[in-house]
Design an enzyme around this catalytic site. Structure first.
Site, PDB file in Angstrom:
ATOM      1  N   VAL A  26       0.834  -1.208   0.000  1.00  0.00           N
ATOM      2  CA  VAL A  26       0.000   0.000   0.000  1.00  0.00           C
ATOM      3  C   VAL A  26       0.870   1.259   0.000  1.00  0.00           C
ATOM      4  O   VAL A  26       0.666   2.181  -0.801  1.00  0.00           O
ATOM      5  CB  VAL A  26      -0.964  -0.006   1.210  1.00  0.00           C
ATOM      6  CG1 VAL A  26      -1.726   1.310   1.301  1.00  0.00           C
ATOM      7  CG2 VAL A  26      -1.933  -1.173   1.096  1.00  0.00           C
ATOM      8  N   ARG A  57      14.497   2.818  -1.496  1.00  0.00           N
ATOM      9  CA  ARG A  57      14.408   4.142  -2.122  1.00  0.00           C
ATOM     10  C   ARG A  57      14.691   4.083  -3.618  1.00  0.00           C
ATOM     11  O   ARG A  57      14.191   4.899  -4.378  1.00  0.00           O
ATOM     12  CB  ARG A  57      15.341   5.137  -1.439  1.00  0.00           C
ATOM     13  CG  ARG A  57      16.818   4.795  -1.582  1.00  0.00           C
ATOM     14  CD  ARG A  57      17.686   5.778  -0.805  1.00  0.00           C
ATOM     15  NE  ARG A  57      17.373   7.167  -1.170  1.00  0.00           N
ATOM     16  CZ  ARG A  57      17.688   8.206  -0.420  1.00  0.00           C
ATOM     17  NH1 ARG A  57      18.298   8.039   0.734  1.00  0.00           N
ATOM     18  NH2 ARG A  57      17.410   9.414  -0.824  1.00  0.00           N
ATOM     19  N   GLY A 141     -11.082  -1.452   0.317  1.00  0.00           N
ATOM     20  CA  GLY A 141     -10.169  -1.008  -0.739  1.00  0.00           C
ATOM     21  C   GLY A 141     -10.654   0.293  -1.367  1.00  0.00           C
ATOM     22  O   GLY A 141     -10.909   1.279  -0.658  1.00  0.00           O
ATOM     23  N   GLY A 194      -0.278  -9.755  -4.281  1.00  0.00           N
ATOM     24  CA  GLY A 194      -0.110  -8.745  -3.231  1.00  0.00           C
ATOM     25  C   GLY A 194      -1.388  -8.425  -2.479  1.00  0.00           C
ATOM     26  O   GLY A 194      -1.501  -7.386  -1.850  1.00  0.00           O
ATOM     27  N   GLU A 197      -2.694 -10.674   3.565  1.00  0.00           N
ATOM     28  CA  GLU A 197      -2.021 -10.153   4.757  1.00  0.00           C
ATOM     29  C   GLU A 197      -0.665 -10.832   4.899  1.00  0.00           C
ATOM     30  O   GLU A 197      -0.413 -11.874   4.285  1.00  0.00           O
ATOM     31  CB  GLU A 197      -2.867 -10.452   6.002  1.00  0.00           C
ATOM     32  CG  GLU A 197      -4.209  -9.759   6.026  1.00  0.00           C
ATOM     33  CD  GLU A 197      -4.081  -8.249   5.982  1.00  0.00           C
ATOM     34  OE1 GLU A 197      -3.537  -7.664   6.923  1.00  0.00           O
ATOM     35  OE2 GLU A 197      -4.499  -7.643   4.973  1.00  0.00           O
ATOM     36  N   LYS A 212     -12.780  -5.459   9.913  1.00  0.00           N
ATOM     37  CA  LYS A 212     -13.475  -4.512   9.035  1.00  0.00           C
ATOM     38  C   LYS A 212     -14.954  -4.410   9.416  1.00  0.00           C
ATOM     39  O   LYS A 212     -15.534  -3.323   9.417  1.00  0.00           O
ATOM     40  CB  LYS A 212     -13.316  -4.952   7.582  1.00  0.00           C
ATOM     41  CG  LYS A 212     -11.865  -4.833   7.083  1.00  0.00           C
ATOM     42  CD  LYS A 212     -11.657  -5.597   5.789  1.00  0.00           C
ATOM     43  CE  LYS A 212     -10.278  -5.396   5.202  1.00  0.00           C
ATOM     44  NZ  LYS A 212      -9.964  -6.329   4.118  1.00  0.00           N
ATOM     45  N   GLY A 311      -5.297  -4.856  -2.842  1.00  0.00           N
ATOM     46  CA  GLY A 311      -4.253  -4.549  -3.825  1.00  0.00           C
ATOM     47  C   GLY A 311      -3.758  -3.125  -3.633  1.00  0.00           C
ATOM     48  O   GLY A 311      -4.512  -2.251  -3.190  1.00  0.00           O
TER      49      GLY A 311
HETATM   50  N1  HSE Z   1      -5.679  -8.790   2.950  1.00  0.00           N
HETATM   51  C1  HSE Z   1      -6.709  -7.814   2.746  1.00  0.00           C
HETATM   52  C2  HSE Z   1      -7.717  -8.377   1.778  1.00  0.00           C
HETATM   53  C3  HSE Z   1      -6.120  -6.550   2.221  1.00  0.00           C
HETATM   54  O1  HSE Z   1      -7.381  -9.328   1.071  1.00  0.00           O
HETATM   55  O2  HSE Z   1      -8.848  -7.900   1.718  1.00  0.00           O
HETATM   56  C4  HSE Z   1      -7.089  -5.419   2.112  1.00  0.00           C
HETATM   57  O3  HSE Z   1      -7.567  -5.036   3.380  1.00  0.00           O
END
Ligand code: HSE
Length: 363
Positions: A26, A57, A141, A194, A197, A212, A311
């Site tokens: 992110v 960097r 997201g 990607g 978690e 969430k 993502g």
């Molecule tokens: N691992 C989380 C997902 C990332 O797949 O929703 C976004 O919060």
């Protein structure tokens, strides 16, 4: 660069100076977005903290001067106006968010765990400091569900939220369905994209979605719900055969997060579990790393949304949207949601299949 906003306590037209904590999926996507020529006007990336700043960097070519550091104090005591927290995990992220607010900075976080567990204290601190704590990226997201519940639907009394809130699990389940592969194979693909978690069991076992959902309970119902108290069933045992059985019933399997609040009885039902949903429903048609939500209000009826739920680039949209909100009105007073713990929790009402497959009937 236009000077269409001003930062509280600073000279008119000053650019909003942004520091990013964490250059992972992110954080790096936010940095790229802020370094792009078509970046949001009036917002400048000035600091990046990462434990491996020296190596990372090189991956961000930028003409503008950015201070890279592996010493977080250089950010917390530096001259950035806003800190973007993209570290994940509870500590040290929560402590550093607190430190940034105490140092007079606003904070934008993508961290669902700290908002779910420490949101109340952090919102109160932000309000006391006259600064903002924004967290659109913590849930859904790029799907703007935080604003939808906290502002867009604030005029209604909401009664129910049913949602797909974990992109990784959704990508895994829809891949298993389409390719008839195992969960392990599908998870490896989702990790490579990607979405997952650091510990992907938090995706599959519902821990991530429960955090969430707890945030959505705060926004929708004004309830302070400990995510650890939300009933969960893991999807780790789901096998290709479970999809065959679901398919024969016209369904497929999705990890749903559901919360319903009966304001008259002050009773909450909340759970996260893999369930069989109709293939042609909103949830059945939500594939890959998308998220989806159906929100029910007493007067608005049912409101739905869906979109990219995980993502780097999708989540960066939510982070940058929060930065734009701060840039437009840096002195905005964002009152902390008044949360209560005065409610009871009803047992989860969905039909767990009493096998390890844990596939329940359609909601
Ligand atoms: N691992 C989380 C997902 C990332 O797949 O929703 C976004 O919060």
């Amino acid at each position: 660069v236009t000077d269409s906003f001003r930062v509280s306590g600073s000279s008119p037209g000053r650019t909003l100076r942004v520091a990013i904590l964490g250059f992972g999926t992110v954080g790096s996507a936010v940095a790229r977005r802020l370094s792009h020529p078509d970046r949001a006007p009036g917002i400048a990336l000035t600091h990046v903290f990462d434990r491996r700043a020296a190596q990372k960097r090189r991956s961000l070519p930028t003409a503008a001067p950015v201070l890279w550091t592996s010493d977080v104090d250089e950010v917390l005591h530096g001259d950035a106006d806003v800190v973007v927290e993209a570290l994940g995990g509870l500590e040290p992220a929560a402590g550093w968010v607190r430190g940034a607010l105490l140092a007079g900075k606003s904070v934008v976080t993508a961290n669902k765990q700290i908002v779910a567990r420490h949101g109340q204290a952090l919102w109160t601190l932000a309000a006391r400091q006259g600064r903002q704590l924004r967290f659109e990226a913590a849930v859904g997201g790029a799907m703007p569900i935080v604003r939808a519940l906290g502002e867009g639907l604030a005029g209604d009394r909401l009664t129910r939220v049913v949602a797909i809130l974990n992109g990784t699990t959704n990508a895994v389940l829809s891949r298993m369905d389409a390719a008839r592969c195992t969960l392990v194979q599908a998870l490896a693909e989702a990790r490579a994209c990607g979405y997952a978690e650091a510990d992907p069991s938090a995706d599959i076992d519902g821990t991530d979605a429960a955090a969430k959902l707890s945030i959505l309970c705060a926004l929708a119902f004004g309830l302070r719900v400990d995510p650890r108290e939300i009933a969960r069933r893991s999807g780790e045992w789901i096998e290709p055969d479970d999809f065959d059985r679901a398919r024969r019933r016209g369904g497929t399997i999705r990890q749903l997060a559901c919360a319903a609040f009966d304001a008259r009885r002050r009773a909450l039902t909340a759970w996260v579990a893999p369930v069989v949903v109709p293939r042609e429903s909103l949830f059945g048609r939500t594939t890959g790393a998308q998220n989806a939500a159906l929100v029910t209000g007493e007067r608005s009826g049912e409101i739905g949304m869906f979109g990219a739920g995980a993502g780097g680039d999708a989540t960066a949209v939510a982070v940058v949207s929060d930065l734009v909100a701060i840039a437009r009105d840096p002195a905005a007073i964002v009152p902390p949601p008044g949360l209560t713990t005065s409610f009871t929790v009803d047992p989860a009402e969905f039909a767990f299949v009493p096998s390890d497959a844990a596939v329940a009937e359609a909601v």
